[in-house]
Enzyme design. Sequence first.
Site, PDB file in Angstrom:
ATOM      1  N   THR A 117       0.816  -1.215   0.000  1.00  0.00           N
ATOM      2  CA  THR A 117       0.000   0.000   0.000  1.00  0.00           C
ATOM      3  C   THR A 117       0.850   1.265   0.000  1.00  0.00           C
ATOM      4  O   THR A 117       1.966   1.267   0.539  1.00  0.00           O
ATOM      5  CB  THR A 117      -0.896   0.024   1.263  1.00  0.00           C
ATOM      6  OG1 THR A 117      -1.512   1.307   1.372  1.00  0.00           O
ATOM      7  CG2 THR A 117      -0.109  -0.230   2.525  1.00  0.00           C
ATOM      8  N   TYR A 141      -2.048   0.321   9.921  1.00  0.00           N
ATOM      9  CA  TYR A 141      -2.283  -0.348   8.635  1.00  0.00           C
ATOM     10  C   TYR A 141      -1.014  -0.292   7.781  1.00  0.00           C
ATOM     11  O   TYR A 141      -0.526  -1.323   7.303  1.00  0.00           O
ATOM     12  CB  TYR A 141      -3.465   0.319   7.907  1.00  0.00           C
ATOM     13  CG  TYR A 141      -3.611  -0.122   6.482  1.00  0.00           C
ATOM     14  CD1 TYR A 141      -3.922  -1.442   6.177  1.00  0.00           C
ATOM     15  CD2 TYR A 141      -3.418   0.771   5.426  1.00  0.00           C
ATOM     16  CE1 TYR A 141      -4.035  -1.861   4.854  1.00  0.00           C
ATOM     17  CE2 TYR A 141      -3.535   0.361   4.109  1.00  0.00           C
ATOM     18  CZ  TYR A 141      -3.839  -0.954   3.830  1.00  0.00           C
ATOM     19  OH  TYR A 141      -3.941  -1.375   2.527  1.00  0.00           O
TER      20      TYR A 141
END
Length: 328
Positions: A117, A141
């Site tokens: 990501t 995250y």
Amino acid sequence: MSVLVTGGAGYIGSHMVLALCDAGHDVVVLDNLSTGMSWAVAPQARLIEGDIGDEELTLNIIEEHSVDAIVHFAGSIIVPESMSDPLGYYLNNTVKSRSLIHSAVKAGVPHFIFSSTAAVYGNPKTVPVTEDDDLLPISPYGTSKLMTELMLRDASIAHDLEFVALRYFNVAGADPKGRSGQSTPQATHLIKVACEAALGKRDHLQVFGKDYETRDGTCLRDYIHVSDLVRAHLDALSYLRGGGESQVFNCGYGRGYSVLDVVGAVERAAGLDLDVRDAPRRPGDPAEIIANADRARSVLEWRPRHDDLDLIVASALAWEKHLLSRNS
Ligand code: UDP
């Protein structure tokens, strides 16, 4: 020889499974169906319900299906949720990925593709950001994904495993043939939330922060069509099967759209005005994140075909309408 897709019943994973099946690959899907939907899995693929943290299960699957490549999507993907449940994110995204990588190494799987990501960059010093820029995630995250990238890097040095990590920017849109799309209930991602508001599934849309140092005060993101993202995975698979070395690639178009740009695109596509309300900043949000994807274009020969915000939004809205008719 087959491809194991973890999280293949989820949003991006289900599109990947469709693309692999369309291209004639043998595909086995491992998904615990915590957020994925079994109906989203292409009928040609074999779906196994189970957890990536179960090493006995993953070893059996690899052996039984002669898996030579793992495409690993399974995980948790919501930045604000990771702020309130960091340990849940480290378990799902880091600890369980370690189990899967361990099975891959034990069984001698040579190729591994990982869903990483843009959140690994945090607030980049300059945009567009390149793969060699600093990795300073600002959410659990992002950190949970970065830790998996690092495990893959080290495992690939020690063992016969080559990996590609694709750093996704903001993925949206749906299968152009209407077979899958973003279907998660209680979605939090902007384009989906705005499409739901346009169809009356929610009565308003919140804009989280209008005081960022950006051109209109709202956050800038690089929105990429799910079909182009899936294309990058197919390119990565060909690259690895062709003997390519481990590498990390950004996947985005190199253009930043603000939250208000997205709201405008959804309003145009739906032909109505949304009830848009100001809200405080959301914890964990970087102001601006835009990809430099030159490496994917040159090394993987990635050629995106849907680089158009209006097209992405129109396809997301069409899928949202489809979901509405399914559920009514
Ligand atoms: N956002 C917003 N309202 C929403 C959902 C998202 O203003 O209902 C903003 C969010 O604060 C961020 C951008 O839209 O600046 C993209 O957020 P999203 O959750 O879609 O993706 P992320 O970048 O967090 O992965």
